[in-house]
Design an enzyme around this catalytic site. Structure first.
Site, short mmCIF file in Angstrom:
data_model
loop_
_atom_site.label_atom_id
_atom_site.label_comp_id
_atom_site.label_asym_id
_atom_site.label_seq_id
_atom_site.Cartn_x
_atom_site.Cartn_y
_atom_site.Cartn_z
N GLY A 191 0.81 -1.22 0.00
CA GLY A 191 0.00 0.00 0.00
C GLY A 191 0.84 1.27 0.00
N TRP A 239 -0.51 4.14 -2.25
CA TRP A 239 -1.76 4.64 -1.67
C TRP A 239 -1.43 5.66 -0.57
CZ3 TRP A 239 -5.56 0.84 1.25
CH2 TRP A 239 -6.77 1.47 1.47
N THR A 263 11.23 4.00 0.58
CA THR A 263 12.18 2.89 0.49
C THR A 263 11.50 1.56 0.77
OG1 THR A 263 14.28 2.00 1.27
CG2 THR A 263 12.96 3.15 2.90
N HIS A 264 11.98 0.53 0.08
CA HIS A 264 11.57 -0.84 0.40
C HIS A 264 12.69 -1.56 1.14
CE1 HIS A 264 7.91 -0.55 -1.83
NE2 HIS A 264 8.37 -0.81 -3.02
N TYR A 277 -2.94 -2.08 5.85
CA TYR A 277 -3.72 -1.94 4.61
C TYR A 277 -5.19 -2.26 4.89
CZ TYR A 277 -5.03 -2.92 -0.29
OH TYR A 277 -5.64 -2.91 -1.53
N MET A 292 -8.89 6.71 -6.89
CA MET A 292 -7.45 6.91 -7.15
C MET A 292 -6.97 6.22 -8.42
SD MET A 292 -5.16 6.56 -3.76
CE MET A 292 -3.83 5.95 -4.77
N GLY A 307 -6.89 -3.82 -5.60
CA GLY A 307 -7.09 -3.01 -4.40
C GLY A 307 -8.11 -3.56 -3.42
N1 LIG Z 1 -6.52 3.58 -3.09
C1 LIG Z 1 -6.20 2.30 -2.93
N2 LIG Z 1 -7.01 1.49 -2.20
C2 LIG Z 1 -6.71 0.18 -2.03
N3 LIG Z 1 -5.61 -0.43 -2.57
C3 LIG Z 1 -4.78 0.35 -3.30
C4 LIG Z 1 -5.03 1.73 -3.51
N4 LIG Z 1 -4.04 2.21 -4.28
C5 LIG Z 1 -3.21 1.18 -4.54
N5 LIG Z 1 -3.66 0.06 -3.95
C6 LIG Z 1 -3.09 -1.30 -4.03
O1 LIG Z 1 -1.82 -1.37 -3.38
C7 LIG Z 1 -1.04 -2.40 -4.02
C8 LIG Z 1 0.27 -1.80 -4.51
O2 LIG Z 1 1.08 -1.62 -3.39
P1 LIG Z 1 2.37 -0.68 -3.40
O3 LIG Z 1 1.98 0.70 -3.75
O4 LIG Z 1 3.03 -0.89 -2.08
O5 LIG Z 1 3.25 -1.30 -4.57
S1 LIG Z 1 4.81 -1.02 -4.80
O6 LIG Z 1 5.56 -1.99 -4.00
O7 LIG Z 1 5.15 0.33 -4.42
O8 LIG Z 1 5.03 -1.29 -6.24
C9 LIG Z 1 -1.88 -2.94 -5.18
O9 LIG Z 1 -2.60 -4.06 -4.65
P2 LIG Z 1 -3.22 -5.20 -5.58
O10 LIG Z 1 -4.39 -4.60 -6.27
O11 LIG Z 1 -3.66 -6.28 -4.61
O12 LIG Z 1 -2.16 -5.67 -6.50
C10 LIG Z 1 -2.79 -1.74 -5.46
O13 LIG Z 1 -3.96 -2.05 -6.16
#
Ligand SMILES: Nc1ncnc2c1ncn2[C@@H]1O[C@H](COP(=O)(O)OS(=O)(=O)O)[C@@H](OP(=O)(O)O)[C@H]1O
Length: 287
Positions: A46, A49, A103-104, A194, A233, A252
């Site tokens: 997340g 997000w 950062t990861h 999350y 978003m 998401g």
């Molecule tokens: N607004 C909102 N609400 C709910 N979920 C959201 C939102 N925005 C991003 N996402 C979901 O977050 C997942 C991506 O995570 P990251 O941003 O950590 O990815 S990364 O590691 O930076 O590439 C990825 O999860 P998955 O859909 O399960 O793949 C995104 O869809």
């Protein structure tokens, strides 16, 4: 071809080749500023997000005019984006405050100013249940390779096995999460799940605003929460000028793992979770 084929290992951590030893050597001394806002996460929990929400909060508080795209344009602190000429930390060094530092890295490889913070820096750590994290990372790995003109042919079964064996990007998951979790009593840190954000985004935004010590009125906070739902978003992310950001919004949801895990895979994950994370105080929601 699998993502592991374009990865390497540093002190037991699997990293993409866009994170170099040279970068990791200087990382402990990267200068963190008092007014930096840091997001430290395991991938797919997340991160974007949260970054988007923080961007909205900074603009509402009058701290920046920059778009989220501009704020996160340097990319990951430790990596050089395929579209960039230099690693994130080099670009960030010249950026004006307030900076969003993302950062990861696991805590032991992160800058000292994050892992042993003094002064005022704020560090937010998103967390997500490992089953959904694994599914999200599985799909993302395929997209990264596609972006690089390759095809990822690793089947889900093998990926799931690799996840619990620590052989995924930034893995082992449990070491990464437990490393940052050591800081849970430090007031510089805010841990956000999350699943909690999905269930009650308004409360999560209020918590973030309070943690960042901004004064925003109720309608503004409500507006930020409404604009930050997945549906609202997704269009922003899909239309981002940053290629990497366009790949983020997938489903998401909580519980997408049920579409991928067989009962046996789920049992194996539960056993791994019980062994590595039970009793640590981290309670993930899988539903
Ligand atoms: N607004 C909102 N609400 C709910 N979920 C959201 C939102 N925005 C991003 N996402 C979901 O977050 C997942 C991506 O995570 P990251 O941003 O950590 O990815 S990364 O590691 O930076 O590439 C990825 O999860 P998955 O859909 O399960 O793949 C995104 O869809």
């Amino acid at each position: 071809m699998s993502i592991e084929k374009i990865s390497w290992e540093y002190k037991g951590i699997t990293l993409l080749q866009n994170v170099t030893k040279e970068t990791l050597d200087v990382m402990p001394n990267f200068q963190i500023r008092d007014d930096d806002i840091v997001v430290a996460s395991f991938p797919k929990t997340g991160t974007n997000w949260l970054l988007d929400i923080i961007g909205k909060i900074l603009r509402a508080a009058g701290k920046t005019d920059s778009s989220t795209d501009s704020l996160i344009a340097p990319g990951l602190l430790e990596a050089k984006l395929p579209t960039a000429t230099q690693p994130g930390y080099v670009t960030l060094a010249d950026m004006p405050s307030p900076r969003l530092v993302v950062t990861h890295l696991p805590i032991q490889l992160a800058p000292n100013g994050i892992s042993k913070p003094q002064n005022k820096v704020k560090i937010l750590v998103p967390m997500r249940n490992p089953k959904d994290t694994a599914v999200s990372l599985f799909h993302f790995g395929k997209k990264i390779l596609e972006l690089m003109g390759m095809t990822d042919d690793v089947p889900w079964e093998e990926f799931a096995h690799n996840f619990t064996n620590g052989k995924v990007l930034y893995g082992p998951f449990e070491d990464h999460v437990l490393g940052w979790w050591q800081m849970r009593d430090d007031p510089h840190f805010l841990f956000l799940k999350y699943e909690d954000m999905k269930k009650d985004l308004l409360s999560a935004v209020k918590t973030i605003v309070a943690f960042l010590e901004f004064n925003l009125d109720e309608p503004t906070i409500k507006g930020i929460a409404e604009a930050s739902t997945f549906t609202n978003m997704k269009a922003d992310m899909d239309n981002s000028k940053l290629a990497e950001r366009q790949m983020i919004a997938r489903k998401g949801i909580i519980g997408d793992w049920k579409n991928m895990f067989t009962p046996d895979q789920s049992k194996a994950f539960d056993a791994w979770y019980e062994e590595k994370l039970a009793g640590t105080g981290i309670m993930f929601d899988f539903e």
